[in-house]
Every structure is written in C-alpha cells, then in structure tokens.
Design an enzyme around this catalytic site. Structure first.
Site, PDB file in Angstrom:
ATOM      1  N   HIS A  24      -9.452  -0.713   8.104  1.00  0.00           N
ATOM      2  CA  HIS A  24     -10.651  -0.782   7.269  1.00  0.00           C
ATOM      3  C   HIS A  24     -11.737   0.191   7.711  1.00  0.00           C
ATOM      4  O   HIS A  24     -12.915  -0.005   7.411  1.00  0.00           O
ATOM      5  CB  HIS A  24     -11.159  -2.222   7.189  1.00  0.00           C
ATOM      6  CG  HIS A  24     -10.264  -3.073   6.342  1.00  0.00           C
ATOM      7  ND1 HIS A  24     -10.284  -3.020   4.970  1.00  0.00           N
ATOM      8  CD2 HIS A  24      -9.272  -3.915   6.674  1.00  0.00           C
ATOM      9  CE1 HIS A  24      -9.356  -3.826   4.492  1.00  0.00           C
ATOM     10  NE2 HIS A  24      -8.721  -4.371   5.509  1.00  0.00           N
ATOM     11  N   HIS A  74       0.884  -1.167   0.000  1.00  0.00           N
ATOM     12  CA  HIS A  74       0.000   0.000   0.000  1.00  0.00           C
ATOM     13  C   HIS A  74       0.921   1.217   0.000  1.00  0.00           C
ATOM     14  O   HIS A  74       1.617   1.468   0.984  1.00  0.00           O
ATOM     15  CB  HIS A  74      -0.878   0.030   1.253  1.00  0.00           C
ATOM     16  CG  HIS A  74      -1.896  -1.058   1.325  1.00  0.00           C
ATOM     17  ND1 HIS A  74      -3.259  -0.820   1.223  1.00  0.00           N
ATOM     18  CD2 HIS A  74      -1.761  -2.394   1.506  1.00  0.00           C
ATOM     19  CE1 HIS A  74      -3.918  -1.968   1.343  1.00  0.00           C
ATOM     20  NE2 HIS A  74      -3.027  -2.938   1.522  1.00  0.00           N
ATOM     21  N   ASP A 134       1.849  -6.060   3.102  1.00  0.00           N
ATOM     22  CA  ASP A 134       0.602  -5.319   3.365  1.00  0.00           C
ATOM     23  C   ASP A 134       0.927  -4.025   4.109  1.00  0.00           C
ATOM     24  O   ASP A 134       0.292  -3.677   5.091  1.00  0.00           O
ATOM     25  CB  ASP A 134      -0.380  -6.176   4.161  1.00  0.00           C
ATOM     26  CG  ASP A 134      -1.834  -5.834   3.882  1.00  0.00           C
ATOM     27  OD1 ASP A 134      -2.101  -4.807   3.227  1.00  0.00           O
ATOM     28  OD2 ASP A 134      -2.722  -6.585   4.319  1.00  0.00           O
TER      29      ASP A 134
END
EC number: 3.5.1.5
Length: 571
Positions: A323, A139, A363
């Site tokens: 999230h 990311h 990640d």
C-alpha cells in the site's frame, strides 16, 4: 472371481465405503456412491479392457456418441458429492459422470459415454478429480502469475489490473475502457479463463457504466481510490441495473464512515467482500462483522490462512510494500498496525470452518500468493480438524466428507456463483467446461498430476523430455499442448458483461478466445453459497479485538507446523 477390497482398490481405485486420506492431513474422505459397474470397469493398458471390440466399441462413430476423452474410475471431490465414476468429455465439456465403455458388451454404459476409436483415455484409478480452481481476487501485476496459478490447479482468474502499475499493485481494478480493452486482448495469450473488474470508485454512474460496456465483468471498490458511502451506493446501483458483481475493500481508516455506515450504504444489495477478516484491508477493527449478513458474500485471502506463529510478522512487512506506505511516517505505521490483529485472524480460522466465510482467494502479489489458494485452503481445513475435531455433521461417520465439501466449495463453486459464471465452471457437473484437476492422493492440495483445460491437458507433472519414458527426474509441472497456440482459444473463456457482448466488444477487438457473459450476479445471496451459508451475529470488541459469534467468544492458537508443507518442497 472375487477381489478383496484392497485388490479392487489397487486395480480400479476405491469404491463405496473405502476411505482415502488427503496427503499428510487428518482429513479422510469416504466414497458415497460408485457409478461404475463391478466386473465391467474400464481400464486402459496392455492386456486391459479398453481395446477394440472389448471396452472400446468397434462400430460407433463420434457422431453417434463416442467420447473425445474418458477419465476412468476417478474419485471425484465436489460440492455435489464424493463419488467414484468415469468422466466423459466431448467438445471440451463434461457430458457424462457415470459408466463409460462399450454398450454392446458392458452393462450400464450410458448412450453418451461410449468409448470408441475417437476416444483418448486418462487412467483415473486411484486419482482424485476436482473442478479447476477459481481465484476471484487477482491483481494482474505480472503475467507470470498465470503460469504459477494454473500449475497449482487454478483455471479461472478474476480481478483487475494493468501490470505493475502502482495502482494495480494496491488495487484490483482495470480502470477505464482503454485499459480494459488492452487486457481483453492480452487474455487471448493465456490458457486460463479470465475476467476483469473495472474501477468502482465513482459517485456518479456514467464512468462506471462505460467500463461495464467496455467488457468489465464487475466493479471493484477499493479504499485507496476512496470507498465512500456515496461511491458504494452509486456502484451498487449501476451493478444492479447491469447485472454484474461488486467487490469491495472498505475504509481501514474509517475516514468516510465506520463499518455501520458501509453496511447502511450497501443496504440489502449483494456484494462480495474481499479479505473479510481485515488484515488485507477494511474497517478496523470490526469489518469482519459483515460476514454474518445475509446479502454479503465474504472471502478470505490466503496469507492469513491458516493462523500460524509467523502470520503477524509477515503481514506488517507485506502491508508497507503493497500500500505504498513509508516506515518513516508515523501515520503510515499506525495504519499498518491497525490492520494486523491476532484476535481476528484467529477467529477467521473458526469462521471458515463454520461456513460463515464462503470463499478463499489469493490477493496475488498484493498481500497474497497466487499459487497457494488451494494448498492454504486444505491447510486451514486440516488445522481446524486437529483443533476442533470432526464437524457436527461428520460426527460418528468416520469421515470428513462434509468438511471436505465445505472447503472445496470455497475455491470452486462459490466464487463461480458469486461472479455469475457457474453455468460454465466451478464444479464437476454435466454441461460445464471440462476444467479438471487430477491429484495423486499423496500430493492432494499440493502438486496436481494433470490440469485439464476445456478437456485438453494444459499442465502436467512431467519428467525429463529427453528421457525414454515420461517419469525420470527432474519431474515438475510443465506446460502441455493445451497451453499453446490456438488451442488456448478453444479451451478457455474470456468473460464479459452482457452489455459488452450485446455491443459486440469481442468482435470489435477481434478476440480469439471463447466468449461468455456473466449473469445472475444480483439475484443471489449468502444462501446461494454451497456449504458456506451461515449468517450468525458477529461482534468484535473495539478495544480487545475479541470476536464473538452469537454471543460466544471464538479463537484458536496459531500452529507452529502445518500439513502440506516442507516435506513436499525439499527441492
């Protein structure tokens, strides 16, 4: 004159039959082949071999085969083998793995491995060399990630994002032409190889095609953008036509279908499944069953590697932030709880060790740590050695060579093959970019000594710059000349799709880095994964979350203490 094994190892590094422990782990490598010539080894220094008319040729020029750089007597860990050799580098690429030196007075020197006045030397005696690591789940939230990643031994970063936008914090996508072009322009500033994934969540082809034509090397399907069967089918169809890879984060909530529906939508087409265990996201509780399919290229992300007593508690907090969940909303809390399952995380350790899960990635800043891909890979390998003993392939040999090759492949050659860049990076092989990491065995997997980027030192352990020698404290990883100026462009690659290269995107944007396009992304399968190609039948009990592989339940206990940890990070 004869040397004992101990004397030879202290002077020139280990040779065939010698064993080396990797840091404080239980992993032992054994040299399988030595390409150097006893008695004619290259060694640099006062009173040593690489001097004019001795190990260094006095007559050959660069145009006649003289190297730009030689790494002498290196111990190489690679999927191709665990060997001892000189490594020859020219024009930023590996040109030889064998015997270097002066062919006029030394035996066995290859014509493309000549040491001359144009040659720099790095003493590889007693050091381990691996290929630069590849993190295929980035990311791109902050550019500072790149400093941390390269200092850990990662030299290629693939993923998506535009900075700390809310979408990027959750999903690995660089959405749309404008964003892709800006990220390609930004890539010129960094001394690593970069490639960007577009947003794959669209149920019609045109929005996907335009992103690949803009320069995306692949597409990312993410549940936060709606990973429906229709989006999956469309994305894979476009990828098949344009020869790019698709990465997927499936539907945790099972809103648009269950894991069986996703498998049906994928069909027999190849796909890279991110965090395949599911803690990072995916059909709850049984996404991990896809790891046994012949067309699925599965990876783990590093926060669940390896399973420890702190893994579960840490993940719940990470998930709420990453999230954009609200702890005051019961549905959000239930969403988080459904993803964090001790049973499947424990089984993930075993599946990594069996070669069922083929890759490990980070990640980064989105439930993963960008600087810990390599260290957690080797912590997992060590935990499995301690809990499961030697692999069947290593039984009775007194070494862990197969296990070591399996784990090094997870962050080098396998992500390179998966994303169509294995012609350029991913292994220590002739013809590839000289992205190499040198390790002191005592610090293997933890703190690299040197990171070469395209044949030039980009990062190094370095002491006080005002000291009279390079070693006085404080010693830590610092950027070197390969990290600055136009050297970044000649020693690193920005990857594009073939469609973008054919359209001249790099010329239109005035990109300064080397450019290469991904290829052969759609013709591969699980069988293409080196040392990690197992395809067993995997079942997950929907109530107990117990995992069975070919009918046998697999699990392991969490560790309270792991190798490569606190003793290496006192300061």
């Amino acid at each position: 004159m004869k040397l004992t094994r101990a004397q030879h190892a202290s002077l020139y590094g280990p040779t065939v039959g010698d064993k080396v422990r990797l840091a404080d782990t239980d992993l032992l490598l054994e040299i399988e082949k030595d390409y150097t010539v006893y008695g004619d080894e290259c060694k640099f220094g006062g009173g040593k071999v690489l001097r004019d008319g001795m190990g260094q040729s006095a007559v050959y020029t660069r145009d006649e085969g003289v190297l730009d750089l030689i790494i002498t007597n290196a111990t190489i860990i690679d999927y191709t083998g665990i060997v001892k050799a000189d490594i020859g580098i020219k024009d930023g690429h590996i040109v030889g793995i064998g015997k270097g030196g002066n062919p006029d007075i030394m035996d066995g020197v290859e014509s493309h491995m000549i040491v001359g006045a144009s040659t720099e030397a790095i003493a590889g005696e007693g050091l381990i060399v691996t290929a630069g690591g590849i993190d295929a789940h980035i990311h791109f939230i902050s550019p500072q990630q790149i400093d941390v990643a390269i200092a850990s031994g990662i030299t290629t970063m693939l993923g998506g994002g535009t900075g700390p936008a809310t979408g990027t914090k959750a999903t690995t996508c660089t959405p749309g032409k404008w964003n892709i072009e800006r990220m390609l322009e930004a890539a010129d500033a960094f001394p690593v190889n970069l490639g960007f994934l577009g947003k794959g969540n669209a149920s019609t082809p045109a929005p996907l095609r335009e992103q690949i034509e803009a320069g995306a090397i692949g597409l990312k399907l993410h549940e936060d953008w709606g990973t429906t069967p229709a989006a999956i089918r469309t994305c894979l169809s476009v990828a098949d036509r344009m020869d790019v890879q698709v990465a997927i984060h499936t539907d945790t909530l099972n809103e648009a279908g269950f894991v069986e529906d996703t498998i049906k939508a994928i069909g027999d087409r190849v796909i890279h499944t991110y965090h395949t265990e599911g803690a990072g996201g995916g059909h709850a509780p049984d996404i991990m069953k896809v790891a046994g399919l012949p067309n699925v290229l599965p990876s783990s992300t590093n926060p669940t590697r390896p399973f420890t007593v702190n893994t579960i508690d840490e993940h719940l907090d990470m998930l709420m932030v990453c999230h954009h969940l609200d702890p005051n909303v019961p549905e959000d809390v239930a969403f988080a709880d459904s993803r964090i399952r001790p049973e499947t995380i424990a089984a993930e350790d075993i599946l990594q060790d069996l070669g069922v899960i083929s890759m490990i990635s980070s990640d980064s800043q989105a439930m993963g740590r960008v600087g810990e891909v390599i260290i957690r890979t080797w912590q997992t390998a060590d935990k499995m050695k301690k809990q499961r003993g030697a692999l069947a392939e290593d039984q009775g040999k007194g070494n862990d060579n197969v296990r070591i090759k399996r784990y090094v492949s997870k962050y080098t050659i396998n992500p390179a093959i998966t994303h169509g860049i294995d012609d350029y990076v991913g292994s220590v092989e002739v013809g590839k970019l000289a992205d190499l990491v040198l390790w002191d065995p005592r610090f293997f997997g933890v703190k690299p000594e040197l990171i070469l980027k395209g044949g030039l030192i980009a990062y190094s352990q370095m002491g006080d710059p005002n000291a009279s020698i390079p070693t006085p404290q404080p010693v830590f990883s610092r950027p070197m000349f390969g990290s600055f100026g136009r050297a970044r462009g000649t020693t690193s690659i920005t990857f594009l799709s073939k469609a973008a290269m054919d359209l001249g995107v790099h010329e239109a944007l005035g990109l300064q880095k080397k450019i290469a396009h991904v290829k052969n992304c759609r013709s591969i399968s699980k069988r293409s994964m080196k040392y990690n190609d197992a395809t067993p039948n995997i079942e997950i009990d929907p109530e107990t979350y117990e995992v069975k592989v070919d009918g046998e339940m697999i699990t392991c206990k969490p560790f309270e203490e792991v190798a490569l940890a606190q003793r290496y990070f006192l300061f």
